[in-house]
Design a protein around this motif. Structure first.
Motif, PDB file in Angstrom:
ATOM      1  N   MET A  44       0.836  -1.209   0.000  1.00  0.00           N
ATOM      2  CA  MET A  44       0.000   0.000   0.000  1.00  0.00           C
ATOM      3  C   MET A  44       0.865   1.251   0.000  1.00  0.00           C
ATOM      4  O   MET A  44       1.950   1.264   0.560  1.00  0.00           O
ATOM      5  CB  MET A  44      -0.885   0.009   1.257  1.00  0.00           C
ATOM      6  N   SER A  45       0.376   2.302  -0.622  1.00  0.00           N
ATOM      7  CA  SER A  45       1.133   3.546  -0.695  1.00  0.00           C
ATOM      8  C   SER A  45       0.924   4.375   0.565  1.00  0.00           C
ATOM      9  O   SER A  45      -0.051   4.180   1.299  1.00  0.00           O
ATOM     10  CB  SER A  45       0.668   4.363  -1.901  1.00  0.00           C
ATOM     11  N   GLU A  46       1.844   5.306   0.768  1.00  0.00           N
ATOM     12  CA  GLU A  46       1.694   6.152   1.954  1.00  0.00           C
ATOM     13  C   GLU A  46       0.400   6.960   1.898  1.00  0.00           C
ATOM     14  O   GLU A  46      -0.249   7.163   2.916  1.00  0.00           O
ATOM     15  CB  GLU A  46       2.894   7.087   2.113  1.00  0.00           C
ATOM     16  N   SER A  47      -0.008   7.382   0.716  1.00  0.00           N
ATOM     17  CA  SER A  47      -1.245   8.181   0.655  1.00  0.00           C
ATOM     18  C   SER A  47      -2.454   7.352   1.076  1.00  0.00           C
ATOM     19  O   SER A  47      -3.384   7.875   1.697  1.00  0.00           O
ATOM     20  CB  SER A  47      -1.437   8.802  -0.727  1.00  0.00           C
ATOM     21  N   SER A  48      -2.435   6.052   0.802  1.00  0.00           N
ATOM     22  CA  SER A  48      -3.580   5.250   1.265  1.00  0.00           C
ATOM     23  C   SER A  48      -3.491   5.003   2.774  1.00  0.00           C
ATOM     24  O   SER A  48      -4.530   4.935   3.448  1.00  0.00           O
ATOM     25  CB  SER A  48      -3.717   3.948   0.477  1.00  0.00           C
ATOM     26  N   TYR A  49      -2.280   4.926   3.317  1.00  0.00           N
ATOM     27  CA  TYR A  49      -2.156   4.840   4.783  1.00  0.00           C
ATOM     28  C   TYR A  49      -2.721   6.110   5.431  1.00  0.00           C
ATOM     29  O   TYR A  49      -3.427   6.054   6.436  1.00  0.00           O
ATOM     30  CB  TYR A  49      -0.692   4.698   5.204  1.00  0.00           C
ATOM     31  N   ILE A  50      -2.398   7.242   4.835  1.00  0.00           N
ATOM     32  CA  ILE A  50      -2.864   8.514   5.403  1.00  0.00           C
ATOM     33  C   ILE A  50      -4.390   8.610   5.291  1.00  0.00           C
ATOM     34  O   ILE A  50      -5.068   9.056   6.225  1.00  0.00           O
ATOM     35  CB  ILE A  50      -2.152   9.692   4.714  1.00  0.00           C
ATOM     36  N   GLU A  51      -4.922   8.157   4.177  1.00  0.00           N
ATOM     37  CA  GLU A  51      -6.383   8.176   4.001  1.00  0.00           C
ATOM     38  C   GLU A  51      -7.055   7.287   5.049  1.00  0.00           C
ATOM     39  O   GLU A  51      -8.069   7.665   5.652  1.00  0.00           O
ATOM     40  CB  GLU A  51      -6.722   7.705   2.568  1.00  0.00           C
ATOM     41  N   SER A  52      -6.487   6.122   5.299  1.00  0.00           N
ATOM     42  CA  SER A  52      -7.063   5.213   6.314  1.00  0.00           C
ATOM     43  C   SER A  52      -6.950   5.806   7.710  1.00  0.00           C
ATOM     44  O   SER A  52      -7.843   5.622   8.552  1.00  0.00           O
ATOM     45  CB  SER A  52      -6.342   3.859   6.286  1.00  0.00           C
ATOM     46  N   THR A  53      -5.861   6.511   7.969  1.00  0.00           N
ATOM     47  CA  THR A  53      -5.700   7.165   9.275  1.00  0.00           C
ATOM     48  C   THR A  53      -6.762   8.241   9.450  1.00  0.00           C
ATOM     49  O   THR A  53      -7.356   8.398  10.532  1.00  0.00           O
ATOM     50  CB  THR A  53      -4.292   7.781   9.398  1.00  0.00           C
ATOM     51  N   LYS A  54      -7.032   8.958   8.370  1.00  0.00           N
ATOM     52  CA  LYS A  54      -8.064  10.001   8.428  1.00  0.00           C
ATOM     53  C   LYS A  54      -9.442   9.392   8.653  1.00  0.00           C
ATOM     54  O   LYS A  54     -10.252   9.906   9.444  1.00  0.00           O
ATOM     55  CB  LYS A  54      -8.055  10.804   7.119  1.00  0.00           C
ATOM     56  N   GLU A  55      -9.712   8.273   7.992  1.00  0.00           N
ATOM     57  CA  GLU A  55     -11.002   7.583   8.199  1.00  0.00           C
ATOM     58  C   GLU A  55     -11.161   7.192   9.662  1.00  0.00           C
ATOM     59  O   GLU A  55     -12.252   7.326  10.238  1.00  0.00           O
ATOM     60  CB  GLU A  55     -11.087   6.327   7.331  1.00  0.00           C
ATOM     61  N   ALA A  56     -10.082   6.707  10.253  1.00  0.00           N
ATOM     62  CA  ALA A  56     -10.142   6.339  11.677  1.00  0.00           C
ATOM     63  C   ALA A  56     -10.402   7.577  12.523  1.00  0.00           C
ATOM     64  O   ALA A  56     -11.258   7.565  13.424  1.00  0.00           O
ATOM     65  CB  ALA A  56      -8.831   5.656  12.093  1.00  0.00           C
ATOM     66  N   MET A  57      -9.688   8.662  12.235  1.00  0.00           N
ATOM     67  CA  MET A  57      -9.876   9.903  13.008  1.00  0.00           C
ATOM     68  C   MET A  57     -11.331  10.372  12.919  1.00  0.00           C
ATOM     69  O   MET A  57     -11.901  10.832  13.920  1.00  0.00           O
ATOM     70  CB  MET A  57      -8.930  10.984  12.480  1.00  0.00           C
ATOM     71  N   ASN A  58     -11.917  10.226  11.751  1.00  0.00           N
ATOM     72  CA  ASN A  58     -13.290  10.707  11.561  1.00  0.00           C
ATOM     73  C   ASN A  58     -14.327   9.859  12.294  1.00  0.00           C
ATOM     74  O   ASN A  58     -15.488  10.244  12.380  1.00  0.00           O
ATOM     75  CB  ASN A  58     -13.615  10.803  10.070  1.00  0.00           C
ATOM     76  N   LYS A  59     -13.901   8.704  12.814  1.00  0.00           N
ATOM     77  CA  LYS A  59     -14.811   7.857  13.599  1.00  0.00           C
ATOM     78  C   LYS A  59     -14.659   8.071  15.097  1.00  0.00           C
ATOM     79  O   LYS A  59     -15.372   7.459  15.895  1.00  0.00           O
ATOM     80  CB  LYS A  59     -14.577   6.394  13.258  1.00  0.00           C
ATOM     81  N   ALA A  60     -13.728   8.916  15.499  1.00  0.00           N
ATOM     82  CA  ALA A  60     -13.484   9.132  16.930  1.00  0.00           C
ATOM     83  C   ALA A  60     -14.759   9.577  17.651  1.00  0.00           C
ATOM     84  O   ALA A  60     -15.573  10.318  17.077  1.00  0.00           O
ATOM     85  CB  ALA A  60     -12.383  10.180  17.098  1.00  0.00           C
ATOM     86  N   TYR A  61     -14.879   9.126  18.887  1.00  0.00           N
ATOM     87  CA  TYR A  61     -16.016   9.543  19.731  1.00  0.00           C
ATOM     88  C   TYR A  61     -15.450  10.496  20.782  1.00  0.00           C
ATOM     89  O   TYR A  61     -14.804  10.057  21.758  1.00  0.00           O
ATOM     90  CB  TYR A  61     -16.650   8.310  20.376  1.00  0.00           C
ATOM     91  N   VAL A  62     -15.594  11.784  20.527  1.00  0.00           N
ATOM     92  CA  VAL A  62     -14.902  12.782  21.350  1.00  0.00           C
ATOM     93  C   VAL A  62     -15.828  13.930  21.775  1.00  0.00           C
ATOM     94  O   VAL A  62     -15.525  15.104  21.554  1.00  0.00           O
ATOM     95  CB  VAL A  62     -13.652  13.334  20.616  1.00  0.00           C
TER      96      VAL A  62
END
Ligand code: THU
Length: 131
Positions: A1-19
């Motif tokens: 996987m490319s770094e840009s897809s890692y970053i996209e997945s990290t962003k998806e995780a961040m957007n699911k945070a319960y804060v």
């Protein structure tokens, strides 16, 4: 996987945070030495100290899948400096890291800083001290 897809997945995780208490969402994505990925977000609680960090969630997911060797971890927050692991999470990461483990601090616009876990937690205590 490319770094840009890692970053996209990290962003998806961040957007699911319960804060609802801090309004500070964090996403984390671990890439293991085997090349697999495990993500996590922070999950807060009305009883404030019971909230969990994003890195802890990603570590739990990795361990549940039977993996224990972190090659790198992306940590994203919404501020310009990028997500920065707290002291407790530095120690949590240390358990499953080695001298090459990278910690990549990201904002939504991309990588802000590349560090080694040993930079973030020098002279650290770890499992080998208990042997
Ligand atoms: N937080 C993380 O998820 N990871 C860190 O390493 C730093 C802090 C979370 C905990 C809490 O939900 C919010 O960020 C504000 O501290």
């Amino acid at each position: 996987m490319s770094e840009s897809s890692y970053i996209e997945s990290t962003k998806e995780a961040m957007n699911k945070a319960y804060v609802p208490y801090s309004n500070y969402p964090v996403g984390a994505l671990i890439v293991t030495k085997n090349g697999n990925t495990y993500s996590g977000c922070n999950v807060e609680n009305a009883s404030y100290p019971l909230g969990n960090c994003a890195e802890a969630a990603a570590i739990a997911s990795m361990v549940l899948a039977g993996e224990r060797n972190i090659k790198m971890i992306y940590v994203m927050s919404q501020n310009d400096q990028g997500g920065c692991p707290c002291g407790g999470c530095r120690q949590r990461l240390r358990e499953f890291s080695d001298i090459d483990t990278q910690v990549i601090l990201c904002s939504p616009s991309g990588v802000q800083q590349r560090l080694l876990l040993t930079d973030l937690l020098p002279n650290s205590f770890g499992p080998e001290h208990l042997l």
